[in-house]
Write an enzyme that holds these catalytic residues in place. Structure first.
Site, PDB file in Angstrom:
ATOM      1  N   LYS A  22      -6.982  -1.799   6.354  1.00  0.00           N
ATOM      2  CA  LYS A  22      -5.687  -2.483   6.477  1.00  0.00           C
ATOM      3  C   LYS A  22      -4.567  -1.485   6.772  1.00  0.00           C
ATOM      4  CE  LYS A  22      -3.254  -3.648   2.612  1.00  0.00           C
ATOM      5  NZ  LYS A  22      -1.875  -3.149   2.718  1.00  0.00           N
ATOM      6  N   ASN A  23      -4.532  -0.396   6.009  1.00  0.00           N
ATOM      7  CA  ASN A  23      -3.399   0.525   6.119  1.00  0.00           C
ATOM      8  C   ASN A  23      -3.429   1.376   7.382  1.00  0.00           C
ATOM      9  OD1 ASN A  23      -2.425  -0.523   3.808  1.00  0.00           O
ATOM     10  ND2 ASN A  23      -2.819   1.274   2.523  1.00  0.00           N
ATOM     11  N   CYS A 117       9.534  -4.489  -5.255  1.00  0.00           N
ATOM     12  CA  CYS A 117       8.303  -5.268  -5.306  1.00  0.00           C
ATOM     13  C   CYS A 117       7.667  -5.024  -6.655  1.00  0.00           C
ATOM     14  CB  CYS A 117       7.364  -4.897  -4.166  1.00  0.00           C
ATOM     15  SG  CYS A 117       6.684  -3.269  -4.334  1.00  0.00           S
ATOM     16  N   ARG A 122      10.524   1.138  -4.321  1.00  0.00           N
ATOM     17  CA  ARG A 122      10.028   1.481  -2.988  1.00  0.00           C
ATOM     18  C   ARG A 122      11.101   1.541  -1.897  1.00  0.00           C
ATOM     19  NH1 ARG A 122       4.234  -1.400  -2.121  1.00  0.00           N
ATOM     20  NH2 ARG A 122       3.932   0.270  -0.639  1.00  0.00           N
ATOM     21  N   ASP A 307      -3.871   3.549  -4.973  1.00  0.00           N
ATOM     22  CA  ASP A 307      -4.436   2.223  -4.707  1.00  0.00           C
ATOM     23  C   ASP A 307      -5.780   1.990  -5.404  1.00  0.00           C
ATOM     24  OD1 ASP A 307      -2.260   1.584  -3.191  1.00  0.00           O
ATOM     25  OD2 ASP A 307      -3.254   1.726  -1.250  1.00  0.00           O
ATOM     26  N   ARG A 399      -4.276 -10.622   0.858  1.00  0.00           N
ATOM     27  CA  ARG A 399      -3.507  -9.701   1.712  1.00  0.00           C
ATOM     28  C   ARG A 399      -4.342  -8.485   2.078  1.00  0.00           C
ATOM     29  NH1 ARG A 399       1.052  -7.224  -0.968  1.00  0.00           N
ATOM     30  NH2 ARG A 399       0.799  -6.026   0.931  1.00  0.00           N
TER      31      ARG A 399
HETATM   32  C1  UD1 Z   1       1.482   3.273   1.591  1.00  0.00           C
HETATM   33  C2  UD1 Z   1       0.354   2.280   1.537  1.00  0.00           C
HETATM   34  C3  UD1 Z   1       0.126   1.813   0.098  1.00  0.00           C
HETATM   35  C4  UD1 Z   1      -0.093   3.018  -0.805  1.00  0.00           C
HETATM   36  C5  UD1 Z   1       1.017   4.041  -0.633  1.00  0.00           C
HETATM   37  C6  UD1 Z   1       0.747   5.329  -1.391  1.00  0.00           C
HETATM   38  C7  UD1 Z   1       0.494   1.254   3.712  1.00  0.00           C
HETATM   39  C8  UD1 Z   1       0.818   0.039   4.529  1.00  0.00           C
HETATM   40  N1  UD1 Z   1       0.701   1.159   2.398  1.00  0.00           N
HETATM   41  O1  UD1 Z   1       2.659   2.618   1.137  1.00  0.00           O
HETATM   42  O2  UD1 Z   1      -1.039   0.974   0.083  1.00  0.00           O
HETATM   43  O3  UD1 Z   1      -0.102   2.571  -2.152  1.00  0.00           O
HETATM   44  O4  UD1 Z   1       1.173   4.394   0.753  1.00  0.00           O
HETATM   45  O5  UD1 Z   1      -0.473   5.891  -1.003  1.00  0.00           O
HETATM   46  O6  UD1 Z   1       0.017   2.237   4.237  1.00  0.00           O
HETATM   47  N2  UD1 Z   1       9.519   6.723  -1.153  1.00  0.00           N
HETATM   48  C9  UD1 Z   1      10.883   6.984  -1.217  1.00  0.00           C
HETATM   49  N3  UD1 Z   1      11.620   6.853  -0.066  1.00  0.00           N
HETATM   50  C10 UD1 Z   1      11.059   6.502   1.126  1.00  0.00           C
HETATM   51  C11 UD1 Z   1       9.665   6.245   1.183  1.00  0.00           C
HETATM   52  C12 UD1 Z   1       8.929   6.368   0.023  1.00  0.00           C
HETATM   53  O7  UD1 Z   1      11.417   7.302  -2.277  1.00  0.00           O
HETATM   54  O8  UD1 Z   1      11.781   6.409   2.131  1.00  0.00           O
HETATM   55  C13 UD1 Z   1       8.695   6.843  -2.391  1.00  0.00           C
HETATM   56  C14 UD1 Z   1       8.068   5.521  -2.821  1.00  0.00           C
HETATM   57  O9  UD1 Z   1       8.974   4.752  -3.596  1.00  0.00           O
HETATM   58  C15 UD1 Z   1       6.873   5.999  -3.619  1.00  0.00           C
HETATM   59  C16 UD1 Z   1       6.448   7.257  -2.845  1.00  0.00           C
HETATM   60  O10 UD1 Z   1       7.573   7.653  -2.081  1.00  0.00           O
HETATM   61  O11 UD1 Z   1       7.261   6.348  -4.927  1.00  0.00           O
HETATM   62  C17 UD1 Z   1       5.255   7.068  -1.914  1.00  0.00           C
HETATM   63  O12 UD1 Z   1       5.450   5.894  -1.164  1.00  0.00           O
HETATM   64  P1  UD1 Z   1       4.879   5.730   0.321  1.00  0.00           P
HETATM   65  O13 UD1 Z   1       3.830   6.737   0.593  1.00  0.00           O
HETATM   66  O14 UD1 Z   1       6.032   5.648   1.251  1.00  0.00           O
HETATM   67  O15 UD1 Z   1       4.205   4.293   0.239  1.00  0.00           O
HETATM   68  P2  UD1 Z   1       4.083   3.276   1.427  1.00  0.00           P
HETATM   69  O16 UD1 Z   1       4.041   4.026   2.702  1.00  0.00           O
HETATM   70  O17 UD1 Z   1       5.089   2.170   1.251  1.00  0.00           O
END
Ligand code: UD1
Length: 420
Positions: A22-23, A117, A122, A307, A399
């Site tokens: 999915k990711n 969420c 996030r 995850d 999902r």
């Molecule tokens: C992706 C995955 C999700 C997985 C996560 C961590 C997808 C579609 N989803 O989510 O399944 O659980 O990686 O491996 O690929 N953060 C900030 N600012 C930002 C972006 C992130 O503070 O602009 C923080 C987030 O709140 C979190 C951390 O960084 O604490 C990591 O998040 P991130 O790797 O961005 O997760 P996703 O990409 O949303």
């Protein structure tokens, strides 16, 4: 709305095939916006999140063509709108992945700001900061990220304060069409980032260093079409392995990749599982033994994936001994714990750690899924409980897990979907 009814206490035993990741599929579908030519995406998993991404492309005026094997052809030349509405973004935060491609290809994008969420606030500040460093003008107004650029984005040196998976992907996609070289430092090394990079390279992008924490992208004027097959889902793979281990069972998972599951397989060995691997399969056998508790700490790849922590919490509930699970990636990812305690588990939350004392068995109970991976962990808890468990709000599981009840039935589980 449906729920799942599980009659636990059965040792899983059998073989299943793993779906596409999915990711990886989500950013690859977003990447189709980077070219006017047709991109064929194969091995897409059959999931709600994929449908949502296709719907998102559809509401921009792009009409993906889907065949019976769920291979999708996307030609984005018919695009009319450059926005991702709140109705779709609120159901799938990964909609943010269209921001980079739209901005790079069309010079404008409006994407609803994803809210909080179930697993934390996030934010997407790192996506926005990086795109601004590449010359985009971005305003956050009326709940929308409104971005535009005059001419091409410019290559930039970007240091990500935190390792972010979709942040790295958004910037990498935007940089493929930027003027000059973009370097992303502290980039995510997740296999899904590598899969996206490989697809972009097949589309003509110049990318180096994917899979390391420094990715270098030399922008090109145009990308072209290609056919790309999405890699197998490592989280789906790990979830079924844990389910088999928790039930003292046997499983062979096929069409998967053991090389990207090292941290998970090493924990399963500590649990007491006998594991064999081939190029594209993994076999796990508990020889009917009760699992031993494990302790772990989540962190970005190649460390233990966030995850997968909820599923190991479920295994620890009935394991021998006490294990601690520390979550360092998201701030609020223990919603499943309270539901497991209602099933007779002995779990205490201490800050960002849960301490799980293994009990002999869980008791079935009605429980509620709160997020995608939490719902998988409640199903595992149901499989090891000694009476009927019902898991409500399973739209979360749909999902991210393809045909979960059919796959578990193939392994001998008594599980069925009924209307709530
Ligand atoms: C992706 C995955 C999700 C997985 C996560 C961590 C997808 C579609 N989803 O989510 O399944 O659980 O990686 O491996 O690929 N953060 C900030 N600012 C930002 C972006 C992130 O503070 O602009 C923080 C987030 O709140 C979190 C951390 O960084 O604490 C990591 O998040 P991130 O790797 O961005 O997760 P996703 O990409 O949303």
């Amino acid at each position: 709305m449906d729920k799942l009814l599980i009659n636990g206490g059965i040792r899983l035993d059998g073989e299943i095939r793993i779906a596409g990741a999915k990711n990886s599929a989500l950013p690859i579908l977003a990447a189709t916006l980077l070219t006017q030519e047709t991109v064929e995406v194969c091995n897409l998993p059959h999931l709600y999140d994929i449908t949502t991404m296709l719907e998102l492309l559809g509401c921009m005026g792009v009409q993906p063509i889907i065949d019976e094997k769920l291979n999708v052809e996307v030609n984005s030349s018919t695009i009319k709108h450059f926005n991702a509405p709140y109705e779709l973004v609120k159901t799938m935060r990964a909609s943010i992945l269209v921001l980079g491609p739209l901005l790079a290809r069309y010079g404008e994008a409006e994407v609803a700001l994803p809210g909080g969420c179930a697993i934390g606030s996030r934010p997407v500040n790192l996506h926005i900061n990086a795109l601004e460093a590449m010359g985009a003008q971005i305003a956050v107004e009326d709940g929308y990220i409104k971005a535009r650029t005059d001419g091409r984005l410019k290559g930039a040196h970007i240091f990500m304060d935190l390792v972010t998976v979709t942040g790295t992907e958004n910037v990498m996609m935007a940089a493929t069409l930027a003027d000059g070289i973009t370097t992303i430092e502290n980039a995510a090394r997740e296999p899904e980032v590598v899969d996206l990079a490989n697809c972009l390279i097949k589309m003509g992008a110049k990318i180096k260093g994917h899979g390391t924490d420094t990715i270098v992208i030399e922008g090109v004027k145009d990308l072209h079409g290609c056919s790309y097959s999405v890699m197998p889902d490592r989280i789906e793979t790990g979830t079924y392995l844990i389910a088999a281990a928790a039930t003292r069972g046997y499983i062979k998972v096929k069409d998967t990749r053991p090389d990207i599951l090292e941290s998970v397989l090493s924990k399963l060995e500590q649990v007491g599982a006998d594991i064999k691997v081939g190029d594209n399969w993994i076999e796990l056998d508990m020889h009917n033994q009760r699992p031993k508790s494990v302790s772990l700490r989540t962190a970005p790849y190649p460390a233990f994936p966030t995850d997968m922590q909820a599923q190991f919490t479920a295994l620890n509930t009935i394991a021998r001994g006490t294990g601690s699970i520390t979550e360092t990636v998201f701030e609020n990812r223990f919603m499943h714990v309270h539901e497991m305690n209602r099933m007779g588990a002995s779990i205490q939350v201490e800050g960002n750690t849960v301490i799980v004392e293994g009990v002999d068995h869980l008791k079935g109970a009605p429980v509620m899924a709160t997020d995608l991976r939490a719902s998988a962990s409640l199903i595992i808890a149901g499989l090891v409980s000694d009476s009927e468990t019902s898991v409500d709000r399973i739209y979360h599981i749909d999902r991210g897990y393809e045909c979960i009840e059919e796959k578990l039935q193939l392994l001998g589980a008594k599980i069925r979907r009924v209307p709530s």
